[in-house]
Design a protein around this motif. Structure first.
Motif, mmCIF file in Angstrom:
data_model
loop_
_atom_site.group_PDB
_atom_site.id
_atom_site.type_symbol
_atom_site.label_atom_id
_atom_site.label_comp_id
_atom_site.label_asym_id
_atom_site.label_seq_id
_atom_site.Cartn_x
_atom_site.Cartn_y
_atom_site.Cartn_z
ATOM 1 N N LEU A 19 21.364 -32.637 3.699
ATOM 2 C CA LEU A 19 21.788 -31.440 3.534
ATOM 3 C C LEU A 19 22.213 -30.456 4.815
ATOM 4 O O LEU A 19 21.796 -30.877 5.827
ATOM 5 C CB LEU A 19 20.762 -30.502 2.919
ATOM 6 N N PRO A 20 23.104 -29.603 4.545
ATOM 7 C CA PRO A 20 23.138 -28.536 5.555
ATOM 8 C C PRO A 20 21.820 -28.010 5.982
ATOM 9 O O PRO A 20 21.028 -27.732 4.865
ATOM 10 C CB PRO A 20 24.239 -27.458 5.310
ATOM 11 N N ILE A 21 21.339 -27.928 7.272
ATOM 12 C CA ILE A 21 20.110 -27.476 7.454
ATOM 13 C C ILE A 21 19.756 -26.107 6.928
ATOM 14 O O ILE A 21 18.599 -25.802 6.418
ATOM 15 C CB ILE A 21 19.801 -27.425 9.084
ATOM 16 N N SER A 22 20.756 -25.274 6.800
ATOM 17 C CA SER A 22 20.612 -23.834 6.303
ATOM 18 C C SER A 22 20.015 -24.034 4.735
ATOM 19 O O SER A 22 19.822 -23.021 4.338
ATOM 20 C CB SER A 22 21.983 -23.126 6.664
#
Lengths: 468, 468
Positions: free
Chosen positions: B348-351
């Protein structure tokens, strides 16, 4: 013209047709190639790009995508013949999103590289791609040619700085691969296939870029060395000890510095005497400028004692770092101001450079003793601009008549050393046929199969990259 | 059998046909898939690989390339039906050349990953790709699946560690792209197209790998945190301050640690009390272990004061660093020892992770309250092994019957968050159809065109990666 009426009926975006308006888009930055187009379009949305591609497909018109028109190889200039439409992406120029936690930025293809750098900085992040044309080149063009530049040693090429792409395919559909992921293996790597394909497989309209932490300090030094062997020794020592903190290692010959001193604004020689070769090194530190300075002083002090380095100046400030960089980045323009140029955009295994340089200079000298080598490049990456300027008094026609033969001499040696004749400027039309001649049959067949599979009508950037 | 006689006449290399000899090559590492093959071949030269491919093309036999047979997704196991030939690359295992100045190593595809690491170390260099199967997986398999592992945060995936490839194409020709160059834009990027193509477009037989300076010290710490939000906060602080010196940031839940304590050899809890989540961080330093220790102590001291970190242990030595790593790397095996597993190899996007984790756990819990989440992964890359083990007393059949539904719940949330359902294990057969179902039409069409163009007979690793 019925065709333009048809185009206007299909496409509601900005369109240029007057000769004066169109002219800047038909000639490349080096003013070597001039082509023809039925019009220049400046779409502002991805939808408009799709419309243009579909319209071209239906009307047998070929598309030539163009970014900032700063390319070195004629890759964004339309052919002189046939029905061509220039699709300039410069108005597709929004920064779509910045995600500082994910360290990504999503942009339209037409955003100027310097604007990407600035937006990253404003968000407390760093976008490392950096090259002389950054004030006018677009990120889409950087990706379409896999631009290199001065930060490759640590951060890689444009390819390594891109996590995702959005592309309009030759059927006018959007492939949306705008993912911001560090790991993703969910099929064939379309992203990397489009990167460096120079618009011949589709038009890049958007990208997800990698951002990095903003360094606390960048500090440059200009170092004088006797020859490329000494330069290689210095690189080895610095890499082993400072690893990623060494972020640039750029070579320039005395001839390059003299050109910049002659043609550059306010340029001055940082040394009291002249040396045969210079290295611009840059250290990056994430704690402080003092830490960067301590590292650079220790490294150069040792190299001086070991006899690797003849002399060195270390920037006292970021402003002085920029002054040193200007000496390096001014070479291309200074060489143009000096007269016509024969350029080679080569890369070699780093281990091959120390032997290649004197051998190639000598090989050219034997048959062309009067022309002047202008040798510089990104030595840390093995990437060299192995250029020539005319000798005293030689006119342009006579000099340029040497080009094919000089190319052959240099490029034969490059290929024999396991190198490439196209490091970071793209093939465009300049290197298309030479690259094809050096290409093994199996590779040529694979590349043609891919082009045929993805652009069977052959409407995408005709005549670029591949000789068909 | 006439077909085997024909094969033996064409190919003079090692060939297995006896059921006992062949069996290990027909079942995958997880023992989920078992297929059939007319024989297993173990070529020792690239020429022999070419011969095998040509013979298969002429005889309508499909090839299944196999490395160490350690894949998680069934990508190297032949189908149960049809005429298949396993081509095991494990005897094509020479280290062809090491160039320490160019920081490259040229290898046969069948070299074991650990041998690559060791050869680099012997040359005073570092090859960073590292994963649990490194003692038996091959570098060819790592490239065919674009393996990730524990050093991606700093060094990237297998893709980023490869400069050049040699591939036998479906026509039995060799594409030699074994260049060791940091910049090369001389046509379409065939290298990256073959990487992660899981043997469906050709067989990787050789590669040029990037080497790095050998770090002076690697130092690990195990840190306890309250939740993923705190973990993300710690990552942010460490990245900003220590940049590339932070080389690993691995997440494991309490459940993971307990599995390793239960099933691992000599594993013990480094803390006196239990915590919900742990992060294994590793610092790398090019000057000294003291410098690494000073950085890690400063970082964790500050994070402790800020309430981000609940507790921490710092390794006193490289041996202790390895003990901490063993806790992280033992999870997969411990989970298998515990019983059947439902695996998700997501990124996933880290955010997006701090919100995704509790939401996905809760979504699964609602319909499957008894199964146990076993959550770990490469948090610094946004890559997670979001796994499940059966609840107390549940038998294998009942547990595995949940798999499709649990997959759907987790994967729908992953896709909605801009993630991927295939981060580092490849699609193989395990994820092939799910990936296809999530794939946009334009992307599916592009991938099929590429497969059709490069392998029109469909003889390369049938049924893997793409649903056709």
């Amino acid at each position: 013209m019925a065709m333009l009426d048809s185009l206007r009926a299909a496409y509601d975006g900005k369109l240029l047709v007057d000769a004066d308006d169109v002219a800047p888009y038909l000639t490349d930055w080096r003013k070597i190639w001039t082509g023809a187009a039925i019009a220049v379009t400046l779409p502002e949305t991805v939808d408009q790009v799709c419309t243009l591609v579909r319209w071209c497909g239906q009307n047998g018109v070929r598309l030539v995508p163009q970014g900032g028109n700063t390319g070195m190889s004629g890759g964004a200039t339309p052919p002189a013949e046939g029905l061509n439409l220039v699709v300039a992406l410069t108005r597709l120029n929004r920064i779509r999103a910045i995600d500082p936690v994910n360290n990504t930025m999503t942009v339209d293809a037409g955003v100027i590289l310097a604007s990407v750098q600035e937006a990253a900085r404003d968000a407390g992040r760093y976008f490392p791609l950096s090259l002389a044309a950054e004030g006018s080149c677009t990120i889409g063009g950087n990706l379409a040619t896999n631009a290199g530049g001065t930060a490759v040693l640590r951060y890689g090429n444009a390819r390594e700085l891109c996590l995702g792409l959005e592309v309009v395919t030759p059927t006018g559909e959007v492939w949306s691969g705008l993912k911001g992921l560090r790991k993703d293996n969910s099929g064939y790597d379309l992203r990397d296939l489009y990167i460096a394909s120079e618009g011949t497989l589709g038009i890049i309209t958007g990208a997800v870029l990698k951002l990095y932490p903003q360094p606390a300090a960048r500090l440059a030094s200009l170092v004088a060395v006797a020859d490329c062997g000494a330069a290689m020794g210095l690189l080895e020592v610095l890499r082993a000890r400072y690893a990623d903190r060494l972020t640039a290692f750029e070579l320039l010959s005395r001839e390059c510095l003299e050109l910049v001193l002659r043609h550059g604004h306010d340029a001055r020689d940082p040394f009291g005497e002249s040396y045969p070769w210079y290295i611009l090194i840059e250290f990056t530190d994430f704690t402080s400028e003092e830490a960067a300075r301590a590292a650079i002083e220790e490294a150069l002090g040792q190299a001086f004692e070991d006899g690797i380095v003849l002399d060195a100046v270390i920037a006292e400030s970021l402003a002085q770092t920029q002054v040193l960089w200007a000496l390096r980045e001014g070479i291309s323009e200074a060489q143009s101001a000096e007269g016509p140029t024969i350029k080679h955009d080569i890369a070699l295994p780093i281990s091959a450079i120390a032997a290649f340089m004197p051998a190639a200079v000598e090989a050219v000298r034997v048959s062309h003793p009067d022309i002047r080598p202008v040798l510089f490049g990104h030595l840390g990456d093995g990437s060299l601009h192995f250029n020539y300027s005319p000798g005293p008094g030689e006119d342009k026609a006579s000099f340029m008549a040497r080009q094919a033969e000089v190319n052959r001499i240099v490029h034969d040696l490059v290929m024999a050393a396991g190198g490439t004749i196209s490091a970071e400027h793209g093939l465009g039309v300049l290197r298309r046929d030479e690259a094809d001649a050096y290409r093994p049959t199996a590779e040529r067949q694979l590349m043609r199969s891919i082009k045929q599979a993805l652009d069977p009508q052959g409407i995408m950037n005709p005549g670029k990259l591949l000789a068909l």
